[in-house]
Design a protein around this motif. Structure first.
Motif, short mmCIF file in Angstrom:
data_model
loop_
_atom_site.label_atom_id
_atom_site.label_comp_id
_atom_site.label_asym_id
_atom_site.label_seq_id
_atom_site.Cartn_x
_atom_site.Cartn_y
_atom_site.Cartn_z
N GLU A 180 0.83 -1.21 0.00
CA GLU A 180 0.00 0.00 0.00
C GLU A 180 0.87 1.26 0.00
O GLU A 180 0.56 2.23 -0.69
CB GLU A 180 -0.93 0.02 1.20
N GLU A 181 1.93 1.24 0.80
CA GLU A 181 2.83 2.39 0.85
C GLU A 181 3.54 2.58 -0.48
O GLU A 181 3.67 3.71 -0.97
CB GLU A 181 3.82 2.24 2.00
N ILE A 182 4.00 1.50 -1.07
CA ILE A 182 4.67 1.59 -2.37
C ILE A 182 3.72 2.19 -3.41
O ILE A 182 4.11 3.04 -4.21
CB ILE A 182 5.21 0.22 -2.82
N LYS A 183 2.47 1.77 -3.36
CA LYS A 183 1.47 2.33 -4.28
C LYS A 183 1.29 3.82 -4.02
O LYS A 183 1.21 4.61 -4.96
CB LYS A 183 0.14 1.59 -4.10
N ALA A 184 1.27 4.22 -2.74
CA ALA A 184 1.12 5.64 -2.39
C ALA A 184 2.33 6.45 -2.85
O ALA A 184 2.20 7.64 -3.15
CB ALA A 184 0.91 5.80 -0.89
N ALA A 225 2.28 15.18 -2.79
CA ALA A 225 2.07 16.17 -3.85
C ALA A 225 1.72 15.43 -5.13
O ALA A 225 2.27 14.37 -5.40
CB ALA A 225 3.31 17.02 -4.05
N GLY A 226 0.81 15.97 -5.88
CA GLY A 226 0.44 15.37 -7.16
C GLY A 226 -0.13 13.97 -7.01
O GLY A 226 0.07 13.14 -7.88
N GLY A 227 -0.79 13.72 -5.88
CA GLY A 227 -1.38 12.40 -5.66
C GLY A 227 -0.37 11.32 -5.31
O GLY A 227 -0.67 10.13 -5.34
N ARG A 228 0.84 11.74 -4.95
CA ARG A 228 1.91 10.78 -4.65
C ARG A 228 2.58 11.16 -3.33
O ARG A 228 2.84 12.33 -3.06
CB ARG A 228 2.90 10.82 -5.81
N LEU A 229 2.85 10.17 -2.52
CA LEU A 229 3.49 10.36 -1.22
C LEU A 229 4.97 10.69 -1.41
O LEU A 229 5.63 10.11 -2.27
CB LEU A 229 3.34 9.06 -0.42
N ASN A 230 5.47 11.65 -0.63
CA ASN A 230 6.90 11.99 -0.66
C ASN A 230 7.67 11.37 0.49
O ASN A 230 8.85 11.08 0.35
CB ASN A 230 7.10 13.51 -0.64
#
Length: 99
Positions: A44-48, A75-80
């Motif tokens: 799930e985290e990798i997907k995020a 940002a941009g729908g992606r986890l940093n």
């Protein structure tokens, strides 16, 4: 003190932002495997993270607000990054700790 983690591919993507942040506030970046604590990411985290993977990288900074301003958690729908909230884990990963 803020200690966050991210996959190596994410750290590479954020390299310029991390370098800019380190010019204004003390920051240290290192692989989690270089400490006594191994970190990994769930599917799930990798997907995020937008599919980014790799060894866990730790970013430690003195100023949480400076980190949030320079690099938002997502940002941009992606986890940093993911903040480390467990106090024992933070203590093991804290590169600024003075014994």
């Amino acid at each position: 003190m803020a200690i966050v983690t991210m996959p190596a591919q994410t750290a590479q993507r954020l390299k310029d932002k991390i370098l800019n942040l380190s010019q204004s506030v003390e920051a240290k970046v290192f692989f989690a495997k270089d400490t006594a604590l191994g970190l990994g990411f769930t599917e799930e985290e990798i997907k995020a993270f937008g599919g980014e993977t790799g060894d866990a990288v730790v970013l430690a900074v003195w100023d949480l607000d400076a980190l949030k301003q320079a690099i938002p958690q997502s940002a941009g729908g992606r986890l940093n990054y993911i903040p480390i909230v467990n106090e024992k884990a933070k203590a093991k990963l804290d590169p600024f700790y003075q014994a």
